[in-house]
Design a protein around this motif. Sequence first.
Motif, PDB file in Angstrom:
ATOM      1  N   LEU A  91      24.093  33.064  51.453  1.00  0.00           N
ATOM      2  CA  LEU A  91      23.921  32.987  50.000  1.00  0.00           C
ATOM      3  C   LEU A  91      22.436  32.922  49.700  1.00  0.00           C
ATOM      4  O   LEU A  91      21.739  32.009  50.158  1.00  0.00           O
ATOM      5  N   PHE A  92      21.943  33.903  48.963  1.00  0.00           N
ATOM      6  CA  PHE A  92      20.511  34.036  48.719  1.00  0.00           C
ATOM      7  C   PHE A  92      20.245  33.941  47.219  1.00  0.00           C
ATOM      8  O   PHE A  92      20.888  34.607  46.421  1.00  0.00           O
ATOM      9  N   GLY A  93      19.301  33.075  46.831  1.00  0.00           N
ATOM     10  CA  GLY A  93      18.889  33.002  45.436  1.00  0.00           C
ATOM     11  C   GLY A  93      19.378  31.765  44.708  1.00  0.00           C
ATOM     12  O   GLY A  93      18.947  31.494  43.589  1.00  0.00           O
ATOM     13  N   THR A  94      20.263  31.005  45.337  1.00  0.00           N
ATOM     14  CA  THR A  94      20.738  29.775  44.727  1.00  0.00           C
ATOM     15  C   THR A  94      21.371  28.922  45.830  1.00  0.00           C
ATOM     16  O   THR A  94      21.408  29.330  46.987  1.00  0.00           O
ATOM     17  N   THR A  95      21.869  27.763  45.478  1.00  0.00           N
ATOM     18  CA  THR A  95      22.501  26.877  46.452  1.00  0.00           C
ATOM     19  C   THR A  95      23.881  26.477  45.953  1.00  0.00           C
ATOM     20  O   THR A  95      24.188  26.580  44.767  1.00  0.00           O
ATOM     21  N   LEU A  96      24.714  26.018  46.891  1.00  0.00           N
ATOM     22  CA  LEU A  96      26.030  25.499  46.565  1.00  0.00           C
ATOM     23  C   LEU A  96      26.182  24.134  47.211  1.00  0.00           C
ATOM     24  O   LEU A  96      25.548  23.846  48.237  1.00  0.00           O
ATOM     25  N   PRO A  97      27.022  23.267  46.640  1.00  0.00           N
ATOM     26  CA  PRO A  97      27.258  21.958  47.265  1.00  0.00           C
ATOM     27  C   PRO A  97      27.802  22.117  48.687  1.00  0.00           C
ATOM     28  O   PRO A  97      28.619  22.997  48.955  1.00  0.00           O
ATOM     29  N   GLU A  98      27.319  21.271  49.580  1.00  0.00           N
ATOM     30  CA  GLU A  98      27.786  21.237  50.971  1.00  0.00           C
ATOM     31  C   GLU A  98      27.618  22.576  51.667  1.00  0.00           C
ATOM     32  O   GLU A  98      28.437  22.971  52.510  1.00  0.00           O
ATOM     33  N   TYR A  99      26.579  23.292  51.323  1.00  0.00           N
ATOM     34  CA  TYR A  99      26.307  24.585  51.971  1.00  0.00           C
ATOM     35  C   TYR A  99      24.827  24.633  52.318  1.00  0.00           C
ATOM     36  O   TYR A  99      23.973  24.531  51.439  1.00  0.00           O
ATOM     37  N   ASP A 100      24.520  24.756  53.611  1.00  0.00           N
ATOM     38  CA  ASP A 100      23.135  24.835  54.065  1.00  0.00           C
ATOM     39  C   ASP A 100      22.950  26.128  54.837  1.00  0.00           C
ATOM     40  O   ASP A 100      23.368  26.238  56.005  1.00  0.00           O
ATOM     41  N   PRO A 101      22.354  27.158  54.232  1.00  0.00           N
ATOM     42  CA  PRO A 101      22.238  28.454  54.915  1.00  0.00           C
ATOM     43  C   PRO A 101      21.385  28.402  56.161  1.00  0.00           C
ATOM     44  O   PRO A 101      21.540  29.235  57.055  1.00  0.00           O
ATOM     45  N   THR A 102      20.464  27.436  56.255  1.00  0.00           N
ATOM     46  CA  THR A 102      19.592  27.390  57.431  1.00  0.00           C
ATOM     47  C   THR A 102      20.353  27.002  58.688  1.00  0.00           C
ATOM     48  O   THR A 102      19.841  27.171  59.795  1.00  0.00           O
ATOM     49  N   GLU A 103      21.571  26.501  58.548  1.00  0.00           N
ATOM     50  CA  GLU A 103      22.372  26.159  59.710  1.00  0.00           C
ATOM     51  C   GLU A 103      23.132  27.357  60.269  1.00  0.00           C
ATOM     52  O   GLU A 103      23.699  27.290  61.363  1.00  0.00           O
ATOM     53  N   LEU A 104      23.148  28.465  59.531  1.00  0.00           N
ATOM     54  CA  LEU A 104      23.890  29.645  59.969  1.00  0.00           C
ATOM     55  C   LEU A 104      23.123  30.394  61.053  1.00  0.00           C
ATOM     56  O   LEU A 104      21.894  30.364  61.115  1.00  0.00           O
TER      57      LEU A 104
END
Length: 373
Positions: A91-104
């Motif tokens: 997900l690029f450009g915003t964030t979501l609760p309980e979602y950390d893109p750097t862990e992918l």
Amino acid sequence: MQRRAAVISNLKQVTPTRAVEWTVTDHDDRRACDWCRAHELTTWASDALGAEVCPACGRLFESPLGEPDDDSQPKRDRLPETPSDPVTPILFGTTLPEYDPTELVGSNRPLIKYREKSKYADVVCELERTGHGFSAGGLDALGAIRERYAAQVADDDSHQTDVTLSVGRTPRTVTIEGLGTNDSTGVIEECREVVSDPAYWIPLGWPQQGAIHRRAADPSIPGDDPVVDAFPRLRTQAPNQSVDVESIRRVTDPGRFERGERYYERGAVTDIERVDDQLEATVQGSRPYEVRVTFAGGNYTEGQCDCPDDTVPCKHIVAAVLASGDVPVTGGDQSLEELLATASPATLRQVCHELADEDVSVRKRLYEKLGGE
């Protein structure tokens, strides 16, 4: 017919499979074609292509239409395998609760991009990095999300734009446009469920932009490279603060700026170095292009690119400027002139010796510049 021909031509640029066997099935109700999305009672299905298409698309695919020349033939001998389990998208450009893109791990993942445009926003769903596109069922599922949201805001007098869905020429990219910025989280969550489900994917092959993220000859999906290697700004999701992006937006054709944004977001900017007010980078377009940019006080002033586009700034320059915030600046607190003025003669001689030993072209330049003195 014109759209169908364009779809087949684009598919042949990336789909290496040609000799396929078709299973022809007559249905009681009309089925959507995975390629052109026309609804027909008779469909042709191919296990080799992983698709169920209308007879017109099947016949066109078997014809010479759109066949690439030898230099541009797809290099792979088979299509990518489709995963059996859900794949978490980037997900690029915003964030979501309980979602950390750097862990992918693995930039071969699907991508969802959120683009805010003052009052309204777009959500872009992409499968190109996986070597897939959306099946007719996937397009229907995303279309249902658009319809639900459009019905939700139909009686909202503050929502003064249409909610639309657009599909790329080949169905790798789907964009839902006209979202209220306060409503985007719910739509993104719904899109994420569809995009992450391989049951909605069909294998197409890797276009050039997808190949950038393909880190091996036979990659797995999502791959084994850290996502933040391809998208450094995922660490913060923050805009570039070291460069005034508006300074280049003001002097760039809107279409070129938007294409440059897409190049940056897909990770096409590589080998980037920023030293004081100079930036050099390689931007992967139809081939690698070398870009050089000059800044002044954080503002874009000029750029050079060896691409065939005579208009400056081109999309590759835009991409390089947007990526400049992802790398540290060398010498940002002191100009080169100030640095040389404060260095001792002995230090300068030592540096020249070291550079001449490391690079014969520097050694030659020193003889050319100082030999006559």
